[in-house]
Scaffold this active site. Structure first.
Site, PDB file in Angstrom:
ATOM      1  N   TYR A  12      -1.757  -0.354  10.528  1.00 46.24           N
ATOM      2  CA  TYR A  12      -1.807  -0.664   9.084  1.00 46.24           C
ATOM      3  C   TYR A  12      -0.485  -0.299   8.415  1.00 46.24           C
ATOM      4  CZ  TYR A  12      -3.822  -0.816   4.336  1.00 46.24           C
ATOM      5  OH  TYR A  12      -4.084  -1.098   3.018  1.00 46.24           O
ATOM      6  N   SER A  62       0.850  -1.196   0.000  1.00 46.92           N
ATOM      7  CA  SER A  62       0.000   0.000   0.000  1.00 46.92           C
ATOM      8  C   SER A  62       0.882   1.242   0.000  1.00 46.92           C
ATOM      9  CB  SER A  62      -0.843  -0.008   1.272  1.00 46.92           C
ATOM     10  OG  SER A  62      -1.502   1.231   1.441  1.00 46.92           O
TER      11      SER A  62
HETATM   12  N1  LIG Z   1      -8.738  -0.594  -1.064  1.00 48.92           N
HETATM   13  C1  LIG Z   1      -7.735   0.253  -0.913  1.00 48.92           C
HETATM   14  O1  LIG Z   1      -7.915   1.477  -0.828  1.00 48.92           O
HETATM   15  C2  LIG Z   1      -6.326  -0.256  -0.843  1.00 48.92           C
HETATM   16  C3  LIG Z   1      -5.281   0.646  -1.008  1.00 48.92           C
HETATM   17  C4  LIG Z   1      -3.980   0.201  -0.937  1.00 48.92           C
HETATM   18  C5  LIG Z   1      -3.738  -1.140  -0.696  1.00 48.92           C
HETATM   19  N2  LIG Z   1      -4.768  -2.007  -0.535  1.00 48.92           N
HETATM   20  C6  LIG Z   1      -4.463  -3.403  -0.247  1.00 48.92           C
HETATM   21  O2  LIG Z   1      -4.957  -4.212  -1.298  1.00 48.92           O
HETATM   22  C7  LIG Z   1      -5.294  -5.496  -0.790  1.00 48.92           C
HETATM   23  C8  LIG Z   1      -6.700  -5.840  -1.225  1.00 48.92           C
HETATM   24  O3  LIG Z   1      -7.582  -4.865  -0.717  1.00 48.92           O
HETATM   25  P1  LIG Z   1      -9.124  -4.796  -1.108  1.00 48.92           P
HETATM   26  O4  LIG Z   1      -9.462  -3.366  -1.175  1.00 48.92           O
HETATM   27  O5  LIG Z   1      -9.377  -5.680  -2.254  1.00 48.92           O
HETATM   28  O6  LIG Z   1      -9.769  -5.391   0.230  1.00 48.92           O
HETATM   29  P2  LIG Z   1     -11.058  -6.297   0.440  1.00 48.92           P
HETATM   30  O7  LIG Z   1     -11.484  -6.077   1.828  1.00 48.92           O
HETATM   31  O8  LIG Z   1     -12.049  -6.037  -0.653  1.00 48.92           O
HETATM   32  O9  LIG Z   1     -10.531  -7.783   0.233  1.00 48.92           O
HETATM   33  C9  LIG Z   1      -9.684  -8.408   1.162  1.00 48.92           C
HETATM   34  C10 LIG Z   1      -9.956  -9.905   1.134  1.00 48.92           C
HETATM   35  O10 LIG Z   1      -9.039 -10.528   2.039  1.00 48.92           O
HETATM   36  C11 LIG Z   1      -9.721 -11.545   2.736  1.00 48.92           C
HETATM   37  N3  LIG Z   1      -9.078 -11.862   3.993  1.00 48.92           N
HETATM   38  C12 LIG Z   1      -9.031 -11.088   5.110  1.00 48.92           C
HETATM   39  N4  LIG Z   1      -8.422 -11.752   6.112  1.00 48.92           N
HETATM   40  C13 LIG Z   1      -8.073 -12.973   5.620  1.00 48.92           C
HETATM   41  C14 LIG Z   1      -7.448 -14.120   6.195  1.00 48.92           C
HETATM   42  N5  LIG Z   1      -7.055 -14.134   7.474  1.00 48.92           N
HETATM   43  N6  LIG Z   1      -7.268 -15.195   5.398  1.00 48.92           N
HETATM   44  C15 LIG Z   1      -7.681 -15.194   4.119  1.00 48.92           C
HETATM   45  N7  LIG Z   1      -8.295 -14.148   3.535  1.00 48.92           N
HETATM   46  C16 LIG Z   1      -8.495 -13.052   4.287  1.00 48.92           C
HETATM   47  C17 LIG Z   1     -11.101 -10.971   2.957  1.00 48.92           C
HETATM   48  O11 LIG Z   1     -12.069 -12.000   3.232  1.00 48.92           O
HETATM   49  C18 LIG Z   1     -11.362 -10.268   1.615  1.00 48.92           C
HETATM   50  O12 LIG Z   1     -11.995 -11.151   0.692  1.00 48.92           O
HETATM   51  C19 LIG Z   1      -5.117  -5.413   0.730  1.00 48.92           C
HETATM   52  O13 LIG Z   1      -3.870  -5.956   1.091  1.00 48.92           O
HETATM   53  C20 LIG Z   1      -5.136  -3.923   0.996  1.00 48.92           C
HETATM   54  O14 LIG Z   1      -4.427  -3.605   2.173  1.00 48.92           O
HETATM   55  C21 LIG Z   1      -6.048  -1.594  -0.608  1.00 48.92           C
END
Ligand SMILES: NC(=O)c1ccc[n+]([C@@H]2O[C@H](COP(=O)([O-])OP(=O)(O)OC[C@H]3O[C@@H](n4cnc5c(N)ncnc54)[C@H](O)[C@@H]3O)[C@@H](O)[C@H]2O)c1
Ligand SMILES: *[C@@H]1O[C@H](CO)[C@@H](O)[C@H](O)[C@H]1NC(C)=O
Ligand SMILES: *[C@@H]1O[C@H](CO)[C@@H](O)[C@H](O)[C@H]1NC(C)=O
Length: 303
Positions: free
Chosen positions: A189, A176
């Site tokens: 985070y 991120s």
């Molecule tokens: N959305 C944003 O703004 C953003 C920005 C920068 C980085 N990210 C990163 O991108 C990645 C994906 O984010 P997203 O927005 O798709 O999030 P999201 O919440 O839509 O998806 C995350 C998924 O991870 C799964 N998960 C959580 N804990 C778990 C565990 N213990 N075991 C297995 N699966 C698990 C959840 O069930 C979910 O399906 C993350 O690492 C997030 O930190 C997101």
């Protein structure tokens, strides 16, 4: 490995400069995308957001996609979004809580038997607390570190040896922008994401140092994306990235073996500036742009 001499120093620096020139050239003329059809891609957090869309995109590219998630509903949703017969036949969902390392090793073995050796590992699953430091419950701090960082060690231990043996593979870390910049409301985070960035950088160096250059690494550092994970945050200057756009850029970076992908592009410049600025100037710049206040309205996933 190898002795330090004046000659080794200057040969090393010569190649360092050659690769710098190559990188500048490739900025204008990107290298060709590699062919990944028939490859096995494992994506954690494949039941939602970025992981779900990455699963669909890699299936479109002809990969066998192994999706891991704790949410079986999410995994079925991903399967149902795969439009054609060919894609669904190459979709292999597994329920797996990646914070349980014994479970990770067990499911990894099952994947090996059912599908084969993983070629591309995408550590994508992530969670966020979204509270000021003193309001973060201990359990959430631990969970955040476990999902966003420590789980990467377990999946890497399971799949990296195969990649090194074949001198071919790719490790993708979805970190991120919070892995490069800290801000209020993201202490746990940011700690977890800085750690994921550090892990990937050190691993990249280990692979280069051991000359296992067939195994690539890519670390992805996006600003806010509209998946719902950061619902409620206000971003007055930079709009949230559209998840389709983020996913296209991630796929492109993987296919071109890009070591680091920052999104949007201006973040490359801001990251460079941060290295030159005093801390207070960097903070005040973030504050003036409204970024420091962005988490004040955070609601996140209201599950
Ligand atoms: N959305 C944003 O703004 C953003 C920005 C920068 C980085 N990210 C990163 O991108 C990645 C994906 O984010 P997203 O927005 O798709 O999030 P999201 O919440 O839509 O998806 C995350 C998924 O991870 C799964 N998960 C959580 N804990 C778990 C565990 N213990 N075991 C297995 N699966 C698990 C959840 O069930 C979910 O399906 C993350 O690492 C997030 O930190 C997101
Ligand atoms: C990317 O890496 C693979 C090895 O994993 C290699 O075969 C391919 O040529 C590389 N492509 C680019 C564009 O660097
Ligand atoms: C941060 O910016 C806000 C305006 O968004 C301002 O009211 C506040 O005083 C600034 N904080 C600091 C420490 O400068």
């Amino acid at each position: 490995m190898g002795e330090f001499t004046v000659v080794s120093f200057f040969t090393g620096m010569f190649w360092a400069m050659v690769y710098w020139v190559v990188a500048i050239f490739q900025f204008f003329v990107p290298p060709p995308r590699k062919d990944v059809s028939g490859k096995i891609v494992l994506i954690t957090g494949a039941g939602s957001g970025i992981g779900q869309k990455l699963s669909i995109e890699f299936a479109k590219l002809g990969c066998s996609v192994v999706g891991w998630d704790i949410s079986t509903d999410g995994l079925s949703k991903t399967g149902s979004l795969m439009s054609d017969e060919r894609m669904t036949s190459q979709w292999h969902p597994y329920k797996c809580d990646i914070t349980d390392r014994h479970r990770v090793y067990e499911v990894a073995e099952k994947v090996q038997e059912d599908v084969g050796c993983v070629d591309i590992l995408i550590n994508n699953a992530g969670i966020v607390t979204g509270k000021k430091f003193l309001d973060c419950r201990d359990e959430m701090i631990i969970k955040t570190m476990e999902v966003n960082t420590i789980a990467h060690f377990w999946t890497l231990k399971a799949f990296l040896p195969g990649m090194i043996d074949r001198d071919s593979g790719h490790v993708v870390t979805v970190a991120s922008g919070a892995g490069l910049f800290g801000m209020p409301g993201q202490c746990d985070y940011a700690a977890s994401k800085f750690a994921a960035v550090g892990l990937t950088e050190a691993l990249y160096c280990e692979l280069e140092y051991s000359k296992s250059t067939g195994v690539k690494t890519t670390v992805v550092c996006p600003y806010y994306i509209d998946t719902g994970m950061f619902k409620g945050v206000e971003t007055p200057l930079l709009p949230m990235i559209k998840s389709d756009d983020a996913v296209n850029q991630i796929v492109d970076a993987v296919l071109r073996n890009k070591t680091m992908l920052l999104m949007p592009r201006i973040v490359y410049f801001l990251y460079y500036l941060k290295g030159l600025m005093p801390a207070k100037t960097a903070f005040l710049t973030g504050n003036a742009s409204g970024t420091m206040a962005s988490m004040d309205t955070f609601r996140g996933r209201v599950d």
